[in-house]
Design an enzyme around this catalytic site. Structure first.
Site, PDB file in Angstrom:
ATOM      1  N   SER A  22       0.829  -1.203   0.000  1.00 40.64           N
ATOM      2  CA  SER A  22       0.000   0.000   0.000  1.00 40.64           C
ATOM      3  C   SER A  22       0.865   1.254   0.000  1.00 40.64           C
ATOM      4  O   SER A  22       0.680   2.156  -0.830  1.00 40.64           O
ATOM      5  CB  SER A  22      -0.926  -0.002   1.224  1.00 40.64           C
ATOM      6  OG  SER A  22      -1.856  -1.054   1.161  1.00 40.64           O
ATOM      7  N   ARG A  45      -0.278   8.864   5.362  1.00 38.44           N
ATOM      8  CA  ARG A  45      -1.390   8.327   6.143  1.00 38.44           C
ATOM      9  C   ARG A  45      -2.739   8.792   5.584  1.00 38.44           C
ATOM     10  O   ARG A  45      -3.718   8.039   5.571  1.00 38.44           O
ATOM     11  CB  ARG A  45      -1.255   8.754   7.597  1.00 38.44           C
ATOM     12  CG  ARG A  45      -0.258   7.932   8.384  1.00 38.44           C
ATOM     13  CD  ARG A  45      -0.836   6.605   8.762  1.00 38.44           C
ATOM     14  NE  ARG A  45       0.217   5.672   9.146  1.00 38.44           N
ATOM     15  CZ  ARG A  45       0.016   4.380   9.334  1.00 38.44           C
ATOM     16  NH1 ARG A  45      -1.191   3.875   9.152  1.00 38.44           N
ATOM     17  NH2 ARG A  45       1.000   3.583   9.676  1.00 38.44           N
ATOM     18  N   HIS A  48      -3.481   6.839   2.431  1.00 40.29           N
ATOM     19  CA  HIS A  48      -3.760   5.458   2.813  1.00 40.29           C
ATOM     20  C   HIS A  48      -5.164   5.316   3.388  1.00 40.29           C
ATOM     21  O   HIS A  48      -5.843   4.305   3.174  1.00 40.29           O
ATOM     22  CB  HIS A  48      -2.721   4.994   3.839  1.00 40.29           C
ATOM     23  CG  HIS A  48      -2.838   3.564   4.229  1.00 40.29           C
ATOM     24  ND1 HIS A  48      -3.320   3.152   5.448  1.00 40.29           N
ATOM     25  CD2 HIS A  48      -2.537   2.425   3.548  1.00 40.29           C
ATOM     26  CE1 HIS A  48      -3.313   1.836   5.512  1.00 40.29           C
ATOM     27  NE2 HIS A  48      -2.837   1.362   4.380  1.00 40.29           N
TER      28      HIS A  48
END
Length: 217
Positions: A22, A45, A48
């Protein structure tokens, strides 16, 4: 009804491999050159959390905002959130100093004040933060009225937090409240998503990103 794809038996199951792929994909498909090391961890982050690499086009922040947030968390300062979903999305084990996560949305005083003033509970809940707001991290991921009220309280002289994560979502006031934060942050470092996009998952992801080990970012 469509047939089951042949690849169903070959999907990736290992959590660490999913995690690795990822973040490798995000780094491959985005340009992270404009971010400092600390801000880069936050940006990763955020992408994601939502699966949208173009989110970074709308990521706005003041200079050294991520660093300010990291330092506050390391110093043990609390994190204030506008809704329980933001608080629930922050991973306690990532917090560097067992930082307290505070949400006053369900405080009876917030409900009563909101009704009396004709405003939302989210906005009224912000009025309960003053006592511990100085040097704290604020993460707003749902209610534009909470962000507006925080800015109003700063204008009224309330203590300044170390960082405002401004990521309310929606069609009424979300873009406008974040534009106000960006144009006049009242001397407070900030991280925000311009426009209508935002949400609890993104606000929580930003805080989790502040806790990231920079040597891995």
């Amino acid at each position: 009804m469509s047939a089951v794809p042949d690849s169903i038996d070959g999907y990736v199951r290992d959590p660490q491999e999913i995690y690795r792929r990822s973040f490798a994909t995000i780094e491959r498909e985005t340009d992270l050159g404009r971010f400092s090391l600390a801000m880069r961890a936050v940006a990763l982050r955020l992408v994601h959390a939502c699966g949208m690499t173009d989110l970074l086009d709308d990521l706005i922040f003041s200079e050294d905002a991520a660093e300010a947030g990291r330092n506050a968390l390391k110093a043990g300062m609390p994190v204030f959130t506008d809704v329980e979903m933001v608080r629930a999305g922050i991973t306690p084990s990532r917090l560097p100093a067992a930082n307290e996560l505070i949400c006053t949305l369900n405080d009876p005083c917030a409900r009563e004040t909101g009704k009396a003033k004709g405003t939302t509970r989210s906005a009224a809940a912000v009025d309960l933060w003053d006592e511990r707001l100085a040097g704290a991290v604020v993460a707003i991921g749902n209610a534009p009225t909470a962000l507006y009220r925080l800015l109003e309280r700063l204008d009224e002289g309330c203590p300044k937090p170390a960082l405002i994560v401004g990521m309310p979502v929606g069609f009424v006031g979300a873009a406008e409240s974040k534009a106000e934060l960006a144009s006049n942050p009242r001397g407070v470092p900030f991280i925000a998503i311009a426009g209508r996009r935002g949400g609890s998952a993104l606000a929580a992801a930003a805080v989790n990103g502040l806790c990231e080990k920079l040597e891995r970012a």
